[in-house]
Scaffold this active site. Structure first.
Site, PDB file in Angstrom:
ATOM      1  N   LYS A 226      17.958  16.097  54.327  1.00 21.96           N
ATOM      2  CA  LYS A 226      19.366  15.981  54.724  1.00 21.96           C
ATOM      3  C   LYS A 226      20.272  15.765  53.504  1.00 21.96           C
ATOM      4  CE  LYS A 226      18.588  12.340  57.234  1.00 21.96           C
ATOM      5  NZ  LYS A 226      17.165  12.112  56.882  1.00 21.96           N
TER       6      LYS A 226
ATOM      7  N   ARG B  99      22.974   6.175  63.354  1.00 24.22           N
ATOM      8  CA  ARG B  99      21.514   6.210  63.465  1.00 24.22           C
ATOM      9  C   ARG B  99      21.027   5.591  64.755  1.00 24.22           C
ATOM     10  NH1 ARG B  99      20.328   6.577  57.674  1.00 24.22           N
ATOM     11  NH2 ARG B  99      18.098   6.763  57.472  1.00 24.22           N
TER      12      ARG B  99
ATOM     13  N   ARG C 199       9.161  12.576  45.936  1.00 23.20           N
ATOM     14  CA  ARG C 199      10.591  12.353  45.634  1.00 23.20           C
ATOM     15  C   ARG C 199      10.779  11.377  44.471  1.00 23.20           C
ATOM     16  NH1 ARG C 199      14.851  10.874  50.177  1.00 23.20           N
ATOM     17  NH2 ARG C 199      13.388   9.192  50.652  1.00 23.20           N
TER      18      ARG C 199
ATOM     19  N   ARG D 212      11.673   5.616  45.221  1.00 21.95           N
ATOM     20  CA  ARG D 212      12.292   4.679  46.160  1.00 21.95           C
ATOM     21  C   ARG D 212      11.224   3.794  46.806  1.00 21.95           C
ATOM     22  NH1 ARG D 212      16.550   8.050  49.815  1.00 21.95           N
ATOM     23  NH2 ARG D 212      15.725   6.629  51.404  1.00 21.95           N
TER      24      ARG D 212
ATOM     25  N   ARG E 221       9.898   3.605  58.866  1.00 20.03           N
ATOM     26  CA  ARG E 221      11.135   4.414  58.997  1.00 20.03           C
ATOM     27  C   ARG E 221      10.959   5.476  60.069  1.00 20.03           C
ATOM     28  NH1 ARG E 221      11.856   6.549  53.252  1.00 20.03           N
ATOM     29  NH2 ARG E 221      13.844   7.393  53.876  1.00 20.03           N
TER      30      ARG E 221
HETATM   31  P1  AP5 Z   1      16.072  14.344  50.706  1.00 24.08           P
HETATM   32  O1  AP5 Z   1      17.162  15.352  50.661  1.00 24.08           O
HETATM   33  O2  AP5 Z   1      16.163  13.141  49.816  1.00 24.08           O
HETATM   34  O3  AP5 Z   1      15.798  13.902  52.251  1.00 24.08           O
HETATM   35  P2  AP5 Z   1      16.650  13.004  53.237  1.00 24.08           P
HETATM   36  O4  AP5 Z   1      16.511  13.589  54.594  1.00 24.08           O
HETATM   37  O5  AP5 Z   1      18.026  12.764  52.712  1.00 24.08           O
HETATM   38  O6  AP5 Z   1      15.777  11.681  53.182  1.00 24.08           O
HETATM   39  P3  AP5 Z   1      16.141  10.157  53.166  1.00 24.08           P
HETATM   40  O7  AP5 Z   1      14.811   9.449  53.036  1.00 24.08           O
HETATM   41  O8  AP5 Z   1      17.173   9.814  52.103  1.00 24.08           O
HETATM   42  O9  AP5 Z   1      16.750   9.932  54.549  1.00 24.08           O
HETATM   43  P4  AP5 Z   1      16.854   8.668  55.326  1.00 24.08           P
HETATM   44  O10 AP5 Z   1      17.831   9.063  56.345  1.00 24.08           O
HETATM   45  O11 AP5 Z   1      15.615   8.063  55.854  1.00 24.08           O
HETATM   46  O12 AP5 Z   1      17.336   7.575  54.230  1.00 24.08           O
HETATM   47  P5  AP5 Z   1      18.770   7.039  53.795  1.00 24.08           P
HETATM   48  O13 AP5 Z   1      18.887   7.148  52.345  1.00 24.08           O
HETATM   49  O14 AP5 Z   1      19.830   7.627  54.659  1.00 24.08           O
HETATM   50  O15 AP5 Z   1      14.693  15.109  50.440  1.00 24.08           O
HETATM   51  C1  AP5 Z   1      13.458  14.407  50.380  1.00 24.08           C
HETATM   52  C2  AP5 Z   1      12.572  15.016  49.267  1.00 24.08           C
HETATM   53  O16 AP5 Z   1      12.237  16.357  49.633  1.00 24.08           O
HETATM   54  C3  AP5 Z   1      13.269  15.115  47.888  1.00 24.08           C
HETATM   55  O17 AP5 Z   1      12.322  14.883  46.870  1.00 24.08           O
HETATM   56  C4  AP5 Z   1      13.775  16.562  47.821  1.00 24.08           C
HETATM   57  O18 AP5 Z   1      13.862  17.043  46.506  1.00 24.08           O
HETATM   58  C5  AP5 Z   1      12.698  17.287  48.644  1.00 24.08           C
HETATM   59  N1  AP5 Z   1      13.221  18.453  49.378  1.00 24.08           N
HETATM   60  C6  AP5 Z   1      14.424  18.559  49.996  1.00 24.08           C
HETATM   61  N2  AP5 Z   1      14.550  19.766  50.589  1.00 24.08           N
HETATM   62  C7  AP5 Z   1      13.361  20.408  50.352  1.00 24.08           C
HETATM   63  C8  AP5 Z   1      12.864  21.711  50.709  1.00 24.08           C
HETATM   64  N3  AP5 Z   1      13.587  22.575  51.428  1.00 24.08           N
HETATM   65  N4  AP5 Z   1      11.619  22.044  50.300  1.00 24.08           N
HETATM   66  C9  AP5 Z   1      10.870  21.180  49.577  1.00 24.08           C
HETATM   67  N5  AP5 Z   1      11.296  19.939  49.189  1.00 24.08           N
HETATM   68  C10 AP5 Z   1      12.528  19.572  49.579  1.00 24.08           C
HETATM   69  O19 AP5 Z   1      18.665   5.507  54.256  1.00 24.08           O
HETATM   70  C11 AP5 Z   1      17.857   4.590  53.553  1.00 24.08           C
HETATM   71  C12 AP5 Z   1      17.934   3.222  54.223  1.00 24.08           C
HETATM   72  O20 AP5 Z   1      19.290   2.732  54.206  1.00 24.08           O
HETATM   73  C13 AP5 Z   1      17.556   3.173  55.723  1.00 24.08           C
HETATM   74  O21 AP5 Z   1      16.154   3.111  55.913  1.00 24.08           O
HETATM   75  C14 AP5 Z   1      18.280   1.897  56.160  1.00 24.08           C
HETATM   76  O22 AP5 Z   1      17.595   0.739  55.751  1.00 24.08           O
HETATM   77  C15 AP5 Z   1      19.592   1.994  55.393  1.00 24.08           C
HETATM   78  N6  AP5 Z   1      20.595   2.741  56.175  1.00 24.08           N
HETATM   79  C16 AP5 Z   1      21.146   3.950  55.854  1.00 24.08           C
HETATM   80  N7  AP5 Z   1      21.980   4.363  56.820  1.00 24.08           N
HETATM   81  C17 AP5 Z   1      21.954   3.401  57.776  1.00 24.08           C
HETATM   82  C18 AP5 Z   1      22.576   3.275  59.043  1.00 24.08           C
HETATM   83  N8  AP5 Z   1      23.406   4.206  59.528  1.00 24.08           N
HETATM   84  N9  AP5 Z   1      22.321   2.149  59.774  1.00 24.08           N
HETATM   85  C19 AP5 Z   1      21.520   1.189  59.310  1.00 24.08           C
HETATM   86  N10 AP5 Z   1      20.863   1.264  58.134  1.00 24.08           N
HETATM   87  C20 AP5 Z   1      21.076   2.353  57.366  1.00 24.08           C
END
Ligand code: AP5
Length: 213
Positions: free
Chosen positions: A13, A88, A127, A160, A171
């Protein structure tokens, strides 16, 4: 346009939202990035969020909702946004709805990233993140030019904490329990478009563009 990305952790994403926001010249609003910034500077919000993030739990809704609302009321968001990682759960979705009403606007599209568990695990283990410029790498798919340092300014890359196996398991559980119900909600509103998130970043981006057309 006001676009929302939904999907499991590591679905890609953030990678696609960064690209789409550059393409549409709209702000990329990612609550995960906002929290990581607060943790890095070590302020009160960061201290509060850190233990939840490291375990892979959601940060409490009241904190997240206020942080998201403040960002969504900024003037640069008037033309639209790419929202990534918020809402979320149903409480956050209801709150976002109230903020959209306050802004007298509405979401245009919600993109659901469809992916398999195997691919998610491979993406999480490879990652790496630059703590300075926030560029996201993958050691096989998008490796840095030099071993584990950022191409932009040479900062050592980090893994991370929430990409460790135990946090990833949690998660995924949180995603299944809290976030999945949002698909029905946005489907009923006629906003949901599902995209296949497996394939090269180029292929997935082409599907993202098709989905918002
Ligand atoms: P990447 O693009 O980083 O994936 P992503 O879907 O953004 O993954 P996240 O882990 O960041 O999402 P998340 O929603 O769990 O975490 P967030 O940071 O929002 O890609 C992943 C990997 O794959 C990378 O290495 C990339 O290079 C590779 N890749 C990408 N596309 C590819 C492809 N097509 N082919 C091959 N490889 C590819 O949240 C983190 C924490 O913050 C949460 O757990 C929570 O504690 C807190 N938080 C955030 N938002 C909230 C909320 N709304 N409410 C409460 N807590 C929250």
């Amino acid at each position: 346009m006001r676009i929302l990305f939904l999907g499991p952790p590591n679905a890609g994403k953030g990678t696609q939202a960064t690209r789409l926001s550059e393409y549409l010249e709209l702000p990329h609003i990612a609550t995960g990035d906002m929290y990581r910034h607060h943790v890095a500077v070590g302020d009160g919000l960061g201290e509060k969020a850190k233990p939840y993030m490291e375990r892979g739990d959601l940060v409490p809704d009241d904190v997240t909702n206020q942080m998201a609302r403040e960002r969504l009321l900024q003037p640069d968001v008037k033309r639209g946004f790419v929202l990534d990682g918020y809402p979320r759960n149903l409480v956050q979705a209801e709150f976002l709805d109230s903020v959209m009403k306050e802004l007298k606007t509405r979401l245009d599209r919600v993109l659901k990233f469809r992916i398999t568990g195997e691919v998610l695990i491979a993406r999480s283990s490879g990652r790496r993140l630059c703590p300075t410029c926030k560029t996201v790498y993958h050691m096989e798919v998008r490796p840095p030019a030099n071993d584990e340092v950022c191409d932009n300014e040479g900062t050592p890359l980090l893994r991370r904490k929430d990409d460790e196996p135990e946090a990833i398991r949690n998660r995924l559980e949180v995603y299944g329990k809290d976030t999945k119900p949002l698909y029905d909600l946005y489907n009923e509103k006629g906003l949901l478009v599902e995209i296949d998130a497996i394939g090269s970043t180029e292929d997935v981006f082409a599907r993202v563009l098709e989905a918002i057309r």
